[in-house]
Design an enzyme around this catalytic site. Structure first.
Site, PDB file in Angstrom:
ATOM      1  N   LYS A 286     -28.213   8.046  -2.144  1.00 14.31           N
ATOM      2  CA  LYS A 286     -27.065   8.209  -3.056  1.00 14.31           C
ATOM      3  C   LYS A 286     -26.135   6.996  -2.946  1.00 14.31           C
ATOM      4  O   LYS A 286     -25.667   6.466  -3.948  1.00 14.31           O
ATOM      5  CB  LYS A 286     -26.269   9.469  -2.689  1.00 14.31           C
ATOM      6  CG  LYS A 286     -26.936  10.781  -3.018  1.00 14.31           C
ATOM      7  CD  LYS A 286     -25.960  11.916  -2.733  1.00 14.31           C
ATOM      8  CE  LYS A 286     -26.629  13.267  -2.710  1.00 14.31           C
ATOM      9  NZ  LYS A 286     -25.742  14.345  -2.293  1.00 14.31           N
TER      10      LYS A 286
ATOM     11  N   GLU B 210     -35.685  20.574   2.638  1.00 15.27           N
ATOM     12  CA  GLU B 210     -34.318  20.071   2.877  1.00 15.27           C
ATOM     13  C   GLU B 210     -33.739  20.719   4.134  1.00 15.27           C
ATOM     14  O   GLU B 210     -32.892  20.152   4.809  1.00 15.27           O
ATOM     15  CB  GLU B 210     -33.414  20.334   1.658  1.00 15.27           C
ATOM     16  CG  GLU B 210     -32.166  19.460   1.656  1.00 15.27           C
ATOM     17  CD  GLU B 210     -31.347  19.551   0.381  1.00 15.27           C
ATOM     18  OE1 GLU B 210     -30.614  20.546   0.203  1.00 15.27           O
ATOM     19  OE2 GLU B 210     -31.415  18.639  -0.463  1.00 15.27           O
TER      20      GLU B 210
ATOM     21  N   HIS C 290     -57.945  24.708 -11.373  1.00 12.75           N
ATOM     22  CA  HIS C 290     -58.598  23.709 -12.231  1.00 12.75           C
ATOM     23  C   HIS C 290     -58.022  22.323 -12.031  1.00 12.75           C
ATOM     24  O   HIS C 290     -58.215  21.447 -12.865  1.00 12.75           O
ATOM     25  CB  HIS C 290     -58.493  24.159 -13.698  1.00 12.75           C
ATOM     26  CG  HIS C 290     -59.192  25.464 -13.918  1.00 12.75           C
ATOM     27  ND1 HIS C 290     -60.542  25.541 -14.192  1.00 12.75           N
ATOM     28  CD2 HIS C 290     -58.748  26.745 -13.817  1.00 12.75           C
ATOM     29  CE1 HIS C 290     -60.893  26.821 -14.288  1.00 12.75           C
ATOM     30  NE2 HIS C 290     -59.818  27.576 -14.058  1.00 12.75           N
TER      31      HIS C 290
ATOM     32  N   LYS D 160     -21.345  22.980  -5.890  1.00 12.09           N
ATOM     33  CA  LYS D 160     -20.544  23.368  -4.731  1.00 12.09           C
ATOM     34  C   LYS D 160     -19.461  22.322  -4.457  1.00 12.09           C
ATOM     35  O   LYS D 160     -18.302  22.635  -4.298  1.00 12.09           O
ATOM     36  CB  LYS D 160     -21.468  23.526  -3.521  1.00 12.09           C
ATOM     37  CG  LYS D 160     -20.743  23.916  -2.259  1.00 12.09           C
ATOM     38  CD  LYS D 160     -21.735  24.197  -1.146  1.00 12.09           C
ATOM     39  CE  LYS D 160     -21.016  24.299   0.181  1.00 12.09           C
ATOM     40  NZ  LYS D 160     -21.912  24.624   1.277  1.00 12.09           N
TER      41      LYS D 160
ATOM     42  N   GLY E 106     -25.931  25.263  -0.133  1.00 10.38           N
ATOM     43  CA  GLY E 106     -26.422  25.069  -1.504  1.00 10.38           C
ATOM     44  C   GLY E 106     -27.747  25.755  -1.764  1.00 10.38           C
ATOM     45  O   GLY E 106     -27.926  26.465  -2.754  1.00 10.38           O
ATOM     46  N   ARG E 107     -28.706  25.563  -0.859  1.00 11.02           N
ATOM     47  CA  ARG E 107     -30.050  26.115  -1.127  1.00 11.02           C
ATOM     48  C   ARG E 107     -30.145  27.597  -0.781  1.00 11.02           C
ATOM     49  O   ARG E 107     -31.210  28.187  -0.914  1.00 11.02           O
ATOM     50  CB  ARG E 107     -31.118  25.278  -0.410  1.00 11.02           C
ATOM     51  CG  ARG E 107     -30.853  25.013   1.044  1.00 11.02           C
ATOM     52  CD  ARG E 107     -31.723  23.887   1.596  1.00 11.02           C
ATOM     53  NE  ARG E 107     -31.376  23.541   2.973  1.00 11.02           N
ATOM     54  CZ  ARG E 107     -30.446  22.656   3.318  1.00 11.02           C
ATOM     55  NH1 ARG E 107     -29.733  22.045   2.381  1.00 11.02           N
ATOM     56  NH2 ARG E 107     -30.198  22.392   4.582  1.00 11.02           N
TER      57      ARG E 107
ATOM     58  N   GLU F  13     -25.319  13.652 -10.733  1.00  9.56           N
ATOM     59  CA  GLU F  13     -26.129  14.171 -11.839  1.00  9.56           C
ATOM     60  C   GLU F  13     -25.356  15.224 -12.617  1.00  9.56           C
ATOM     61  O   GLU F  13     -25.299  15.210 -13.848  1.00  9.56           O
ATOM     62  CB  GLU F  13     -27.431  14.807 -11.306  1.00  9.56           C
ATOM     63  CG  GLU F  13     -28.410  13.845 -10.683  1.00  9.56           C
ATOM     64  CD  GLU F  13     -28.165  13.629  -9.190  1.00  9.56           C
ATOM     65  OE1 GLU F  13     -27.029  13.855  -8.713  1.00  9.56           O
ATOM     66  OE2 GLU F  13     -29.117  13.202  -8.509  1.00  9.56           O
TER      67      GLU F  13
HETATM   68  O1  F6P Z   1     -29.494  17.101  -2.594  1.00  7.40           O
HETATM   69  C1  F6P Z   1     -28.357  17.233  -1.835  1.00  7.40           C
HETATM   70  C2  F6P Z   1     -27.510  18.387  -2.253  1.00  7.40           C
HETATM   71  O2  F6P Z   1     -26.336  18.311  -1.529  1.00  7.40           O
HETATM   72  C3  F6P Z   1     -28.171  19.743  -2.050  1.00  7.40           C
HETATM   73  O3  F6P Z   1     -28.123  20.188  -0.752  1.00  7.40           O
HETATM   74  C4  F6P Z   1     -27.407  20.574  -3.010  1.00  7.40           C
HETATM   75  O4  F6P Z   1     -28.045  21.788  -3.266  1.00  7.40           O
HETATM   76  C5  F6P Z   1     -27.358  19.650  -4.195  1.00  7.40           C
HETATM   77  O5  F6P Z   1     -27.190  18.368  -3.635  1.00  7.40           O
HETATM   78  C6  F6P Z   1     -26.273  19.935  -5.197  1.00  7.40           C
HETATM   79  O6  F6P Z   1     -25.001  19.903  -4.631  1.00  7.40           O
HETATM   80  P1  F6P Z   1     -23.740  20.471  -5.387  1.00  7.40           P
HETATM   81  O7  F6P Z   1     -23.920  21.931  -5.594  1.00  7.40           O
HETATM   82  O8  F6P Z   1     -22.583  20.166  -4.489  1.00  7.40           O
HETATM   83  O9  F6P Z   1     -23.621  19.753  -6.707  1.00  7.40           O
END
Ligand code: F6P
Length: 551
Positions: free
Chosen positions: A516, A365, A396, A218, A279-280, A224
């Site tokens: 972060k 979250e 189990h 987003k 995002g979620r 990452e």
């Molecule tokens: O973990 C924080 C967060 O902002 C989440 O809310 C989001 O889903 C994720 O990182 C990924 O964010 P993006 O889609 O901006 O890479």
């Protein structure tokens, strides 16, 4: 007097303060009524509740459009349930629902509306949503029919979604859940972790001529995702020796077009979405492109339609018939009145194995917060720790603790009327195991029953199962795109209701920021750059141990 005035003169304190001064839900008479109900019900056993009301199943189960929730094994009775429903009135749930649906910026700390419901509104969806879906549909058809090809003219056979959090968990979970509906000749993979052990072995299996990377972010700033996307881009260019191969092998899903283009993804390959898609809550948006590619466009539409059906139910059903609200009230009851601190999600479906991980982000979250809407402390427990595992695997490993660990551990069992991979000899046993566990957890086994079953006297204490573990059972008639859409929207609206009841903003996530920022400061130090002087002793010791150097 001076002291009292002094207190009032203190500027309004924020949630870093520990004192509690507010007109909170727990000061409301509806909350006090629930405290009385809890006092009455806490000593009661589910055995007793069932013997007093043999029709508990019909009194405490609800069904909408084929999806059933049975909450008769929760530690409630009719007066307690009515008191819980009254709490939703006291928390002004309907007004908050209307605000969300009217597009008001209820995510007030980010100044954003919360409009994911509109993504699955079908013909009633806004024009821009319908256009976005139309574009996704065309793209899916171009990939499936082989009109979109790699730089060398080969068909795309593999799609890699690079994203994390909401840009990964939803699509990853849905693609696995609906693998029985997978399109032929196209494999969809997921890369999320910063650890190169995620992407490296996947790249080793892929052919650069036939692989499409979807960079799903987003913000297009997430460490990452950008690190993995750079690695994928370098791999593509190194293996093709063609800089421009990126235009046939990379697309972006983002609300940050500028950053996507800066990365090198051509404007025509960018699927944009708006900041009012959290995002979620985003798998219904262009973030769901990997899902649509995996299961085909018609199935993606059915996923949206299932969610829409649950949306309509949530919007229109009264509190005593409302499935998402009921799940929310049960979690609130277990958390705030019975003292539970976790909530387990136990899908008796291997296809739903990633559901707990997806729900961890959705619930924790969203509602793992102690700062109320007005910036003051909430001061009561909020989101329980969500965890879970597919049945029967969980039986189990951790079910021992459920049965005899001495803690209250509420759970949701999820099961399918029909298997999505029917093979003789499996499904009936699977269902029997699920039902056996929820019954054993609810009713337990007394010493007398253990003895009567022939247990040697010295072993009787070990064979006593206290029971009284609350659970809800959710039945989907089948696992299809439509029913999965219903199930996910059910949990989304549950999260919304809990946020309202706890007076939280469920749609921001400031809690993930500090780590972060610190990681950005520590990265150069791990490379030997900069001084460790200002770093705390533990972190400094760990850096020294990792780098083998003393700075
Ligand atoms: O973990 C924080 C967060 O902002 C989440 O809310 C989001 O889903 C994720 O990182 C990924 O964010 P993006 O889609 O901006 O890479």
């Amino acid at each position: 007097m001076a002291t009292i005035l002094g207190i009032w003169a203190i500027p309004r304190k924020r949630c870093t303060q520990t004192y509690s001064f507010n007109m909170k839900i727990y000061n409301n008479p509806a909350w006090h009524a629930l405290e009385a109900e809890a006092e009455r019900l806490r000593p009661q056993h589910l055995r007793q509740l069932f013997s007093e009301d043999p029709a508990r199943f019909s009194h405490f189960s609800l069904c909408h459009d084929g999806l059933l929730i049975d909450f008769s094994k929760q530690r409630i009775d009719a007066p307690a349930l009515r008191a819980l429903q009254a709490l939703s009135g006291a928390a002004d749930l309907d007004a908050w629902k209307s605000r969300m649906l009217a597009g008001e910026p209820i995510n007030h700390t980010e100044g954003r509306a919360v409009r994911h419901v509109e993504l699955r509104a079908g013909d009633a969806a806004p024009e821009e949503v319908r256009q976005g879906l139309e574009r996704m549909k065309r793209f899916c058809s171009a990939i499936h029919e082989g009109q979109w090809r790699g730089y060398s003219g080969d068909r795309i056979t593999d799609v890699v979604n690079i994203g994390i959090g909401g840009s990964d968990l939803g699509p990853r979970m849905v693609v696995k859940a609906l693998s029985a509906h997978q399109q032929p000749d196209l494999a969809v993979h997921f890369v999320s972790n910063l650890d190169s052990a995620d992407i490296a072995p996947q790249l080793a299996q892929l052919n650069p001529r036939t692989t499409l990377f979807i960079v799903a972010s987003k913000t297009f700033t997430t460490l990452e995702t950008l690190t993995n996307a750079e690695t994928a881009r370098n791999w593509l260019i190194a293996s093709t020796s063609k800089e421009d191969a990126i235009s046939r092998h990379f697309v972006a899903l983002s609300s940050n077009k500028e950053a996507s283009e800066k990365f090198g993804i051509p404007a025509d390959n960018i699927f944009e979405f708006r900041d009012w898609v959290g995002g979620r809550f985003s798998l219904w948006s262009v973030i769901g492109l990997s899902i649509a590619l995996s299961i085909g466009w018609r199935n993606f539409e059915l996923l949206l339609a299932g969610a829409h059906s649950m949306d309509q139910h949530f919007i229109g059903a009264p509190p005593d018939r409302n499935l998402p609200l009921t799940l929310a009230l049960l979690t609130l009851w277990n958390t705030n009145f019975l003292g539970a601190s976790t909530h387990a999600v136990l899908p008796y479906s291997q296809s739903l194995a990633f559901l707990p991980a997806y729900l961890q982000q959705l619930e924790m979250e969203s509602n793992g917060k102690q700062c109320a809407r007005d910036g003051t402390p909430v001061s009561i427990a909020t989101s329980p720790v969500l965890w879970g595992e597919a049945g029967t695997n969980g039986q189990h490993s951790f079910f021992q603790l459920f049965h005899q660990g001495g803690r209250i551990l509420p759970s949701d069992f999820i099961l399918l009327g029909k298997s999505d991979y029917p093979l003789p000899g499996h499904h009936q046993k699977l269902l029997a195991n699920c039902l056996a566990q929820s019954a054993a957890l609810a009713f337990g086994q007394t010493a007398y029953e253990a003895e009567s079953g022939g247990t040697p006297p010295e072993l009787v204490p070990y064979k006593v199962f206290p029971g009284n573990q609350p659970s809800t059972t959710i039945i989907l008639p089948t696992l299809s795109p439509y029913t999965l859409g219903q199930l996910l929207a059910l949990y989304e609206h549950k999260v919304f209701c809990l946020g309202v009841l706890w007076n939280l903003n469920s749609f921001d996530q400031w809690g993930v920021e500090l780590g972060k920022q610190l990681a950005n400061q520590l990265t150069p130090l791990l490379g030997g750059e900069g001084s460790l002087d200002q770093i705390d002793a533990s972190t400094r010791g760990l850096i020294e141990a990792l780098t083998g150097a003393t700075h």
